[in-house]
Structures are given as structure tokens and as C-alpha cells.
Design an enzyme around this catalytic site. Structure first.
Site, PDB file in Angstrom:
ATOM      1  CD1 TRP A  54      -2.519   1.603   0.723  1.00  0.00           C
ATOM      2  CD2 TRP A  54      -1.976   1.545   2.557  1.00  0.00           C
ATOM      3  NE1 TRP A  54      -3.696   2.712   0.761  1.00  0.00           N
ATOM      4  CE2 TRP A  54      -3.656   2.805   1.976  1.00  0.00           C
ATOM      5  CE3 TRP A  54      -1.576   1.371   3.813  1.00  0.00           C
ATOM      6  CZ2 TRP A  54      -3.598   3.640   2.836  1.00  0.00           C
ATOM      7  CZ3 TRP A  54      -1.760   3.212   4.911  1.00  0.00           C
ATOM      8  CH2 TRP A  54      -3.298   3.485   4.673  1.00  0.00           C
TER       9      TRP A  54
ATOM     10  CG  ASP B  65      -1.788  -2.169   7.016  1.00  0.00           C
ATOM     11  OD1 ASP B  65      -3.507  -1.943   7.966  1.00  0.00           O
ATOM     12  OD2 ASP B  65      -1.564  -1.122   6.125  1.00  0.00           O
TER      13      ASP B  65
ATOM     14  CE  LYS C 254     -10.655  -0.953   1.480  1.00  0.00           C
ATOM     15  NZ  LYS C 254      -9.740  -0.031   2.370  1.00  0.00           N
TER      16      LYS C 254
END
Length: 417
Positions: free
Chosen positions: A133, A215, A251
Site C-alpha cells: 500500500w 496492518d 472495509k
């Protein structure tokens, strides 16, 4: 002359610029495979029904107000989120050796983690996967880390995990380097290590005295099972690591703009808990003072109620199953069209994103000729596919791949002449 006249203009953030280009495009068959957000088969955003239920209850609860939260956040949220990633009966949670701090979604959790690791532990090197990311590098650079490095991850030839390369790079990392690990549904590749590979990764990190920072942005969204998606984090915690976990609820709860995040500390001494919390409080005080309430209260309300948790898990299954179906459908259609290459990676990857293996030139053709918007890396959001556009997208991909093949053959013949 203005004081600001020497300031240069940076290039736009790709994913947001891509989304704007999509929105500005009047083409009727345009497709957005860029922005990382869930979409229904109708191509619409989805507010999870269980989330809507809680919001309605909150709206009718006159006991709620808009007073400030504590700097470290809503206790019921932090504890529920920590239990979600480590299990409610984890001895580390029960003893208080694992605790959470509410942050501004996953990005905020990573930023607080980076500031803490740099300022309090004096760490200077951080490794993220290649690719990763894109915000990982920026967050740590802006937090004061002088050395932002990468470890190999994606094997672009075989379109899979470069596991040997990853282990070699971790073995060569200097002691006390921070290693950013994606807990599940690796962004952008969709490729995760197996359980046996995770164990070997843990062995190297322990042997080399590296610091693991997970993460976790897709727990439950990847497989539809929150426990399965938390396996790697739980393994590391059970293996005795002190570590940090940055959690996002954008999400898996659909709370993109509510910025609900949690930073989990796993430590091995009760004596260090109070000092850690005091130092994190100062970081937060200087950064944003205290976190928002709305999204955190939604997550806490759901996770602290067994029936609501089950409703949420059904929502997760709905989202994960749709993504899985789109993967199968896209691969089948590409293969039925006779698209050159092996497309098995589309279904072996997991989560929202797929690293298609498409080249930047092929991506450019998809955008300019077919109005299909995706990142230049070839990463696509599987949620942007649906039953109405899957044929169009598969045919377009097949055509640009074939076109490149024909062009390369012409170039080879010309070179021989």
C-alpha cells in the site's frame, strides 16, 4: 513575491486522481476498478444492514451526546477491537498485556505507531513489502524514519509470493528494523503467505531481533471468517513477540468515512503499560487531540453483542462470497476467450484486490480505449466487477493482451530484418 512562491506542485495521488477521471468520464460503459471500496452487484455502495440498525438505535437514544472522548478513545471499542484480532479469551487480553488505542482508521493507527516507534524506541529503519500500500512509505517517512526500505514480495514472472526473496531480505535487515506485515488480503497483490510460511517469517523476525507491525485492514473481509483472517497476528502473539497491530474498520464494517481505527499494543511487562499510554497520549494530543465517536460506537455495539456479531459475520460472508464469485467469473471468461497467459492467479489471490499482471501500457489502453479505470500497476478492485460489466471487462483485457502480443511479434520481425 509571495512567501509561498517557491512551493512546488506534487503529482496527484494516483488512486484519487483515477477516481476523479472516472467520475468526469461521460462514457456509458465506463468501469471503475480503482478505488478500494466495496460495491454491490448493482455497482452501488453498501451500508451493512447491521450498521444501519445500530445507527437508527443511536439516533433514537437521547442518552447519547457529542461530548469529547478520552484521548485514547472509547474503551468499549478499543477492548472489543483488540479481542476481535486476538480472540476474546486470549491470555494477553485478559491480563491487560494486549490493549488498544483508538485512532483515525488504519492510516491514523499506522501514523501513531510510526511516531511512537521513532520517538520512544528510537527505531530508524522500516521495511514494507514490494509492492505495498503506497501510504506505508509516506507515513513512516513523514513520521521521522530516515530509512524506509522494502523487502521482496511479488514474483511478477510467476505472479505469486516471492517467499525466498522475502526471507533473504528480512535476514539482511539490521536489528530493530520495523517490519510492516499485512495480516491478510495483501494490498495490492492479494497474495498471502501460507500458515507454514508465516511460521518461517516469524522465525526470521525473532532470530534477527526485528519488530513486527501488522496492518490489518481486511479482517473478515478476506475469507468471510474473522478468525481465519487473524491467524498470522494470533500466531505471532502466541509466539511471544512484542508487537503492534494497526486495525481499520473501513472495509469490514463499511465505515470508510467514519475513520474508526485501533492500534493494538502487545507487550510482555505490566510495568511498561502506563508509560506507553502516557507517551501515546502526548502524540495524539499534538496530532488530533481525541478521536471521533460515531464509527467507534457502531463497532463496539456490534462486537459487544453476540446476536449483532453474528449478523455482521453474515454481512462479511456476503461481501467475501461476491468477491470470490467475481474472481472465478473473470478467470473463466479470460480463459474462454483464449487470452494469452496463465490466469490462475486471479482465483488464488484473496481479498478485495487482484494484481492482474497487466503492464502499464496495457493499463493505459484499457483506460483510454475502453474507459476501464485501474491503477498503472495493474491492480484492480474486484468489487468493481459485476454481472453487467464482467463480459465487457474480460473482453477488453483479452484484446489489449492480444494487441500487445501482436505488437511484440511485429517488433521482433522488424528487428530481424
Amino acid at each position: 513575491m509571495s512567501r509561498f512562491s517557491k512551493i512546488g506542485t506534487l503529482p496527484p495521488i494516483e488512486v484519487f486522481a483515477l477516481n476523479k477521471a472516472y467520475l468526469d468520464d461521460p462514457h456509458l460503459d465506463k468501469v471503475n476498478l480503482g478505488i478500494g471500496a466495496y460495491r454491490t452487484d448493482d455497482g452501488k455502495p453498501w451500508v451493512l444492514p447491521v450498521v444501519r440498525k445500530i445507527e437508527q438505535l443511536m439516533a433514537n437514544d437521547e442518552g447519547l451526546n457529542h461530548e469529547y472522548l478520552p484521548m485514547l478513545g472509547l474503551d468499549s471499542f478499543c477492548l472489543a477491537a483488540t479481542k476481535m484480532v486476538l480472540r476474546h479469551d486470549n491470555p494477553l487480553v485478559l491480563s491487560g498485556l494486549a490493549f488498544g488505542v483508538q485512532c483515525l482508521s488504519g492510516t491514523g493507527a499506522l501514523r501513531v505507531a510510526a511516531e511512537f516507534l521513532c520517538r520512544q524506541l528510537g527505531y530508524t529503519s522500516v521495511y514494507s513489502s514490494e509492492p505495498s500500500w503506497e501510504n506505508h512509505h509516506l507515513i513512516f517517512k513523514m513520521s521521522g524514519f530516515p530509512n524506509t526500505r522494502t523487502y521482496r514480495y511479488w514474483d511478477k514472472v510467476n505472479r505469486c509470493l516471492d517467499f525466498d526473496g522475502m526471507l533473504e531480505d528480512l535476514n539482511n535487515a539490521p536489528e530493530n528494523s520495523v517490519i510492516i506485515l499485512h495480516g491478510c488480503a495483501h494490498n495490492p497483490t492479494g497474495v498471502d503467505p501460507t500458515e507454514e510460511q508465516w511460521k518461517k517469517i516469524a522465525d526470521v523476525i525473532k532470530k534477527k531481533s526485528l519488530f513486527p507491525l501488522f496492518d490489518v485492514a481486511y479482517q473478515g473481509f478476506a475469507s468471510g471468517d474473522p478468525d481465519k483472517d487473524a491467524w498470522a497476528v494470533r500466531y505471532f502473539a502466541s509466539a511471544g513477540f512484542e508487537l503492534l497491530v494497526a486495525q481499520s474498520f473501513a472495509k469490514n464494517f463499511g465505515l470508510y468515512n467514519e475513520r474508526a481505527g485501533n492500534l493494538v499494543f502487545v507487550v510482555n511487562s505490566q510495568e511498561c503499560i502506563a508509560p506507553i499510554k502516557s507517551q501515546v497520549s502526548i502524540i495524539i494530543r499534538a496530532m488530533y487531540s481525541n478521536p471521533p465517536n460515531h464509527g467507534a460506537r457502531i463497532v463496539a455495539s456490534i462486537l459487544n453483542n453476540a446476536d449483532l456479531t453474528e449478523e455482521w459475520k453474515q454481512c462479511l460472508k456476503t461481501m467475501a462470497d461476491r468477491v470470490r464469485d467475481m474472481r472465478i467469473l473473470l478467470r473463466n471468461k479470460l480463459e474462454s476467450l483464449g487470452t494469452p497467459g496463465n490466469w490462475q492467479h486471479i482465483t488464488s489471490q484473496i481479498g478485495m484486490f487482484s494484481y492482474t499482471g497487466l503492464s502499464p501500457s496495457q493499463v493505459e489502453k484499457l483506460i483510454l480505449k475502453y474507459h476501464i479505470y485501474l491503477l498503472k500497476s495493474g491492480r484492480i478492485n474486484m468489487c468493481g466487477l459485476n454481472s453487467r460489466n464482467i463480459d465487457y471487462v474480460a473482453k477488453a483485457i483479452s484484446e489489449v493482451v492480444l494487441d500487445d502480443l501482436d505488437t511484440n511479434e511485429i517488433d521482433v520481425k522488424s528487428a530481424k530484418l
